[in-house]
Design a protein around this motif. Structure first.
Motif, PDB file in Angstrom:
ATOM      1  N   GLN A  55     -31.067  44.632 -13.065  1.00  0.00           N
ATOM      2  CA  GLN A  55     -30.061  43.859 -12.341  1.00  0.00           C
ATOM      3  C   GLN A  55     -28.697  43.958 -13.022  1.00  0.00           C
ATOM      4  O   GLN A  55     -27.673  44.137 -12.355  1.00  0.00           O
ATOM      5  N   THR A  56     -28.666  43.909 -14.334  1.00  0.00           N
ATOM      6  CA  THR A  56     -27.407  44.042 -15.070  1.00  0.00           C
ATOM      7  C   THR A  56     -26.828  45.441 -14.889  1.00  0.00           C
ATOM      8  O   THR A  56     -25.621  45.600 -14.678  1.00  0.00           O
ATOM      9  N   LEU A  57     -27.688  46.450 -14.969  1.00  0.00           N
ATOM     10  CA  LEU A  57     -27.222  47.826 -14.781  1.00  0.00           C
ATOM     11  C   LEU A  57     -26.631  48.028 -13.392  1.00  0.00           C
ATOM     12  O   LEU A  57     -25.558  48.614 -13.239  1.00  0.00           O
ATOM     13  N   LEU A  58     -27.333  47.533 -12.367  1.00  0.00           N
ATOM     14  CA  LEU A  58     -26.830  47.674 -10.999  1.00  0.00           C
ATOM     15  C   LEU A  58     -25.528  46.905 -10.807  1.00  0.00           C
ATOM     16  O   LEU A  58     -24.637  47.356 -10.079  1.00  0.00           O
ATOM     17  N   GLY A  59     -25.402  45.754 -11.447  1.00  0.00           N
ATOM     18  CA  GLY A  59     -24.158  44.993 -11.367  1.00  0.00           C
ATOM     19  C   GLY A  59     -22.987  45.778 -11.946  1.00  0.00           C
ATOM     20  O   GLY A  59     -21.896  45.813 -11.365  1.00  0.00           O
ATOM     21  N   CYS A  60     -23.216  46.425 -13.083  1.00  0.00           N
ATOM     22  CA  CYS A  60     -22.156  47.246 -13.704  1.00  0.00           C
ATOM     23  C   CYS A  60     -21.805  48.440 -12.832  1.00  0.00           C
ATOM     24  O   CYS A  60     -20.626  48.796 -12.689  1.00  0.00           O
ATOM     25  N   VAL A  61     -22.832  49.062 -12.238  1.00  0.00           N
ATOM     26  CA  VAL A  61     -22.582  50.197 -11.345  1.00  0.00           C
ATOM     27  C   VAL A  61     -21.770  49.751 -10.138  1.00  0.00           C
ATOM     28  O   VAL A  61     -20.822  50.427  -9.717  1.00  0.00           O
ATOM     29  N   SER A  62     -22.101  48.601  -9.578  1.00  0.00           N
ATOM     30  CA  SER A  62     -21.372  48.079  -8.423  1.00  0.00           C
ATOM     31  C   SER A  62     -19.898  47.860  -8.760  1.00  0.00           C
ATOM     32  O   SER A  62     -19.003  48.231  -7.990  1.00  0.00           O
ATOM     33  N   GLU A  63     -19.635  47.260  -9.919  1.00  0.00           N
ATOM     34  CA  GLU A  63     -18.248  47.031 -10.340  1.00  0.00           C
ATOM     35  C   GLU A  63     -17.511  48.350 -10.587  1.00  0.00           C
ATOM     36  O   GLU A  63     -16.336  48.485 -10.233  1.00  0.00           O
ATOM     37  N   SER A  64     -18.196  49.317 -11.182  1.00  0.00           N
ATOM     38  CA  SER A  64     -17.569  50.628 -11.431  1.00  0.00           C
ATOM     39  C   SER A  64     -17.229  51.331 -10.122  1.00  0.00           C
ATOM     40  O   SER A  64     -16.148  51.923  -9.980  1.00  0.00           O
ATOM     41  N   LEU A  65     -18.149  51.280  -9.167  1.00  0.00           N
ATOM     42  CA  LEU A  65     -17.894  51.901  -7.860  1.00  0.00           C
ATOM     43  C   LEU A  65     -16.746  51.206  -7.140  1.00  0.00           C
ATOM     44  O   LEU A  65     -15.906  51.864  -6.502  1.00  0.00           O
ATOM     45  N   ALA A  66     -16.688  49.880  -7.221  1.00  0.00           N
ATOM     46  CA  ALA A  66     -15.584  49.145  -6.598  1.00  0.00           C
ATOM     47  C   ALA A  66     -14.249  49.536  -7.226  1.00  0.00           C
ATOM     48  O   ALA A  66     -13.256  49.736  -6.515  1.00  0.00           O
ATOM     49  N   SER A  67     -14.219  49.675  -8.551  1.00  0.00           N
ATOM     50  CA  SER A  67     -12.985  50.086  -9.234  1.00  0.00           C
ATOM     51  C   SER A  67     -12.577  51.499  -8.827  1.00  0.00           C
ATOM     52  O   SER A  67     -11.397  51.765  -8.547  1.00  0.00           O
ATOM     53  N   ALA A  68     -13.541  52.414  -8.789  1.00  0.00           N
ATOM     54  CA  ALA A  68     -13.246  53.789  -8.384  1.00  0.00           C
ATOM     55  C   ALA A  68     -12.745  53.833  -6.944  1.00  0.00           C
ATOM     56  O   ALA A  68     -11.845  54.619  -6.606  1.00  0.00           O
TER      57      ALA A  68
END
Length: 112
Positions: A55-68
């Motif tokens: 869940q933490t990993l997916l949360g970080c991926v979601s934030e990274s994708l939103a930033s990109a």
């Protein structure tokens, strides 16, 4: 004017004690079998802590994708023509990936 530093040695005469066979062995390219036989050592430069939960990993991926996605749109706003269309395509791919990650997060922790 006199030259202070000597010329570098020729490649063929790099070491007078070294035979051409030794140089040929050094130039040997590793074969596919040699590469496969070598044990794999993962690079630790960009490693993820194996104890971090999904869940933490997916949360970080979601934030990274939103930033990109935001960065891509900012750059696309300054472009015209084919460059803009390419950036909008990249943005669309990022949005689909972000939606997929968010859907996976929803399945891990459903809102009831």
């Amino acid at each position: 004017m006199r030259k202070v530093t000597p010329d570098p040695p020729d490649a063929d005469n790099a070491s007078p004690n070294e035979s051409s066979e030794t140089r040929d062995e050094d130039d040997h390219q590793a074969s596919f079998a040699d590469i496969k036989a070598t044990p794999r050592k993962p690079c630790t430069m960009y490693s993820v802590n194996p104890e971090v939960d999904v869940q933490t990993l997916l949360g970080c991926v979601s934030e990274s994708l939103a930033s990109a996605s935001v960065i891509t749109m900012d750059v696309a706003d300054r472009e015209t023509g084919p460059s803009r269309n390419s950036l909008l395509g990249v943005h669309q791919i990022l949005m689909v990936a972000e939606l997929s990650v968010n859907r996976a997060l929803d399945q891990l922790d459903p809102i009831e």
